[in-house]
Design a protein around this motif. Structure first.
Motif: not given
Length: 405
Positions: A241-248
């Motif tokens: 979830i945190e990784g997705i936020y880095r991209v988004m």
């Protein structure tokens, strides 16, 4: 006299359900309430509603009326019954990014699972492509009306949505390919490349004399970045979830919801800060490594942080008893009101159709489910289901009993 008779007929509503305990979801229960329906819309709700002459009346005495149940994560239609490889139309697993495809093109409109979902009080579903791909394609939102055509099933004006995925599934599907991705870092690198490639494509079409040909994948991703498509992401672990936020966050993309989200309880503050909801199971866990740290308190903990929560099915079987799944969450910290919200208004908010469905209130679509007992009672049965005021399921016509055993 004839004029008076015509006037009475003209003023008659299509349907009135009277005497039931009405559970509006966004308001306290109404004992011995009445819901009036006209032209597919709810026109009156309350304990003292006057029913016009000529109205079809359904006696709900001793029963419970709630909004039609909404499933935000379904693969019905794209994996129709009977299950067979010939019917597997939910994953365009040819490359990690297939943003161009649309689940509606795979929906088998007479999937027998639809009728069983209606028997479970379900009136609206969002059908998603599967989770093989990092960006699997656009979803379609359906009302489960009996229909021979996709047009008859579509939820008019529902926002566009897109399905993305991270973690184990894309690794498993593409790990053996030369270009991967075969790792979590490969997953996120490929997502970044896809969004950056779409921006580069836009700039090239704006400035180059020799403009690149239209690219359907990139056009869809540009709509995502422009906020025209709601983003729904298959994701289990809190670090994912945190990784997705880095991209988004880099591309200023709002994530509408994380689906499955079994470790969301660990980062509920992060979800709240980003304005993202979750769609999860009540107690399904442990079926693969990234699902091993799920806990049944997940939904209640995440909701306690102010995050929108939906209980989803991801199953043509479990969708038939979503009210039972909601009842389980009460054992693990959810209030009865929040549990009902998690299968009605919660998913409606995540899909973006909450102005039309998800509660029983004046002006909303008359999507309703009538239960023999409280919907969270383990012995309850769905007696009748209505979509836009039309009855789409009636238990008595199946010859099964209404009463508690």
């Amino acid at each position: 006299m004839m004029l008076l008779l015509l006037l009475q007929v003209a003023l008659a509503a299509d349907l009135a359900i009277v005497g039931a305990t009405v559970l509006p979801v966004n308001a306290p229960p109404i004992e011995q309430g009445t819901v009036l329906v006209e032209d597919g819309k709810i026109t009156a709700v309350g304990a003292t509603v006057e029913v016009p002459d000529g109205t079809t009346v359904i006696d709900g005495t001793g029963k419970y009326l709630m909004p039609g149940i909404i499933d935000v994560h379904s693969h019905m239609g794209v994996y129709p019954w009977p299950g067979a490889s010939a019917h597997g139309d939910g994953n365009e697993a040819v490359m990690p990014v297939t943003a161009r495809v649309w689940a509606g093109d795979s929906v088998h409109v007479t999937d027998p699972a639809f009728s069983r979902a209606r028997a479970g009080g379900v009136t609206t579903i969002m059908v998603l492509p599967g989770s093989a791909n990092l960006i699997g394609g656009e979803s379609i939102t359906l009302k489960l009306r009996p229909s021979r055509t996709l047009a008859g099933l579509r939820f008019s004006d529902a926002p566009r949505g897109i399905k993305m995925a991270c973690g184990e599934n894309p690794k498993r599907v593409y790990g053996g390919d030369v270009d991967g991705p075969s790792t979590r870092m490969g997953n996120l690198a490929a997502m970044r490349a896809a969004f950056q490639g779409a921006l580069d494509y836009r700039e090239a079409r704006r400035t180059w004399r020799e403009k690149p040909p239209i690219d359907a994948d990139k056009e869809t991703l540009l709509d995502v970045m422009d906020g025209k498509i709601r983003v729904h992401i298959h994701c289990y672990r809190h670090d994912d979830i945190e990784g997705i936020y880095r991209v988004m966050d880099k591309y200023k993309i709002q994530v509408s919801s994380f689906h499955h989200a079994l470790e969301a309880y660990k980062v509920r503050d992060l979800l709240a800060a980003h304005g993202t909801g979750i769609a999860t199971w009540a107690d399904w866990w442990g079926f693969k490594m990234e699902a091993h740290d799920g806990i049944p308190y997940n939904a209640a903990l995440v909701r306690s942080a102010g995050v929108p929560v939906a209980i989803h099915s991801d199953s043509a079987n479990q969708v038939q008893r979503l009210y039972v799944q909601a009842a389980k969450t009460v054992r693990y910290g959810m209030s009865e009101a929040e549990a009902l919200r998690a299968i009605t208004l919660g998913p409606a908010e995540l899909i973006g159709v909450d102005k039309r469905v998800g509660t029983i209130e004046v002006g909303k679509d008359a999507d309703l489910a009538l239960f023999s007992h409280h919907p969270l009672d383990v012995y309850t049965r769905v007696l009748r289901t209505f979509i836009d005021g039309d009855e789409v399921y009636n238990r008595s016509e199946e010859g099964t009993p209404d009463a508690r055993p």
